[in-house]
Design an enzyme around this catalytic site. Sequence first.
Site, PDB file in Angstrom:
ATOM      1  N   HIS A  37      60.878  72.835  63.127  1.00 30.37           N
ATOM      2  CA  HIS A  37      60.724  73.805  62.042  1.00 30.37           C
ATOM      3  C   HIS A  37      61.007  73.092  60.717  1.00 30.37           C
ATOM      4  O   HIS A  37      61.746  72.103  60.671  1.00 30.37           O
ATOM      5  CB  HIS A  37      61.703  74.963  62.213  1.00 30.37           C
ATOM      6  CG  HIS A  37      61.358  75.874  63.339  1.00 30.37           C
ATOM      7  ND1 HIS A  37      61.892  77.144  63.448  1.00 30.37           N
ATOM      8  CD2 HIS A  37      60.541  75.715  64.411  1.00 30.37           C
ATOM      9  CE1 HIS A  37      61.417  77.726  64.533  1.00 30.37           C
ATOM     10  NE2 HIS A  37      60.598  76.877  65.141  1.00 30.37           N
ATOM     11  N   GLU A  49      62.917  73.770  58.260  1.00 31.87           N
ATOM     12  CA  GLU A  49      64.337  73.662  57.914  1.00 31.87           C
ATOM     13  C   GLU A  49      65.023  72.540  58.684  1.00 31.87           C
ATOM     14  O   GLU A  49      65.773  71.750  58.108  1.00 31.87           O
ATOM     15  CB  GLU A  49      65.076  74.981  58.230  1.00 31.87           C
ATOM     16  CG  GLU A  49      64.529  76.189  57.516  1.00 31.87           C
ATOM     17  CD  GLU A  49      63.531  76.983  58.342  1.00 31.87           C
ATOM     18  OE1 GLU A  49      63.576  78.223  58.284  1.00 31.87           O
ATOM     19  OE2 GLU A  49      62.694  76.365  59.040  1.00 31.87           O
ATOM     20  N   CYS A  94      65.105  81.274  61.091  1.00 29.22           N
ATOM     21  CA  CYS A  94      65.277  81.891  62.408  1.00 29.22           C
ATOM     22  C   CYS A  94      66.685  81.591  62.948  1.00 29.22           C
ATOM     23  O   CYS A  94      67.475  80.892  62.317  1.00 29.22           O
ATOM     24  CB  CYS A  94      64.209  81.367  63.372  1.00 29.22           C
ATOM     25  SG  CYS A  94      64.462  79.645  63.873  1.00 29.22           S
ATOM     26  N   CYS A 112      67.362  77.798  63.344  1.00 26.65           N
ATOM     27  CA  CYS A 112      67.552  77.127  62.056  1.00 26.65           C
ATOM     28  C   CYS A 112      68.856  77.538  61.396  1.00 26.65           C
ATOM     29  O   CYS A 112      69.558  76.697  60.827  1.00 26.65           O
ATOM     30  CB  CYS A 112      66.358  77.406  61.149  1.00 26.65           C
ATOM     31  SG  CYS A 112      64.842  76.611  61.746  1.00 26.65           S
TER      32      CYS A 112
END
Length: 160
Positions: A58, A60, A88, A91
């Site tokens: 992801h 992040e 999420c 993360c």
Amino acid sequence: MHNGILSDHDFMQIALTEARKAAAADEVPIGAVLTDEKGGILAVSNNSPLRQCDPTAHAEILALRKAAQKIRNYRLLHTRLYVTVEPCIMCMGAIIHARVSRIVFGARDAKWGAAGSLYDFSGDGRLNHCPEINGGVLEKECREMMQHFFREKRKQKKKE
């Protein structure tokens, strides 16, 4: 920009540029920018789980990894993370472990968001770190980018 210092909106524009790169690669369009306490950019990244065959890739997480390598420390104290969509659960866990001080995000995520929408990890006093949260920065642009991406995905599926 004010007196040579980039604002939350400026950093979110950079994150949106990263999100566009993800969309161009057929990835979910999420971009991230991690800055130090003075506003210097430590890392920029965009979603790439498909390209990297990695469910943790992801935007992040990739920004955290790049910044940690850059400063040679997994503790990212006094940093700020700008991300186009609310982080999420995965993360947010990584953000809290890294001790990021502040998270600024664009669009809320009612299905996966862990910074106030579905869960609020940032406000859970049982955790050993609680980052400051500022949601809704350039929210309209961030939300529209996500909506457009998934609208196009649905159109493609109908054609198949």
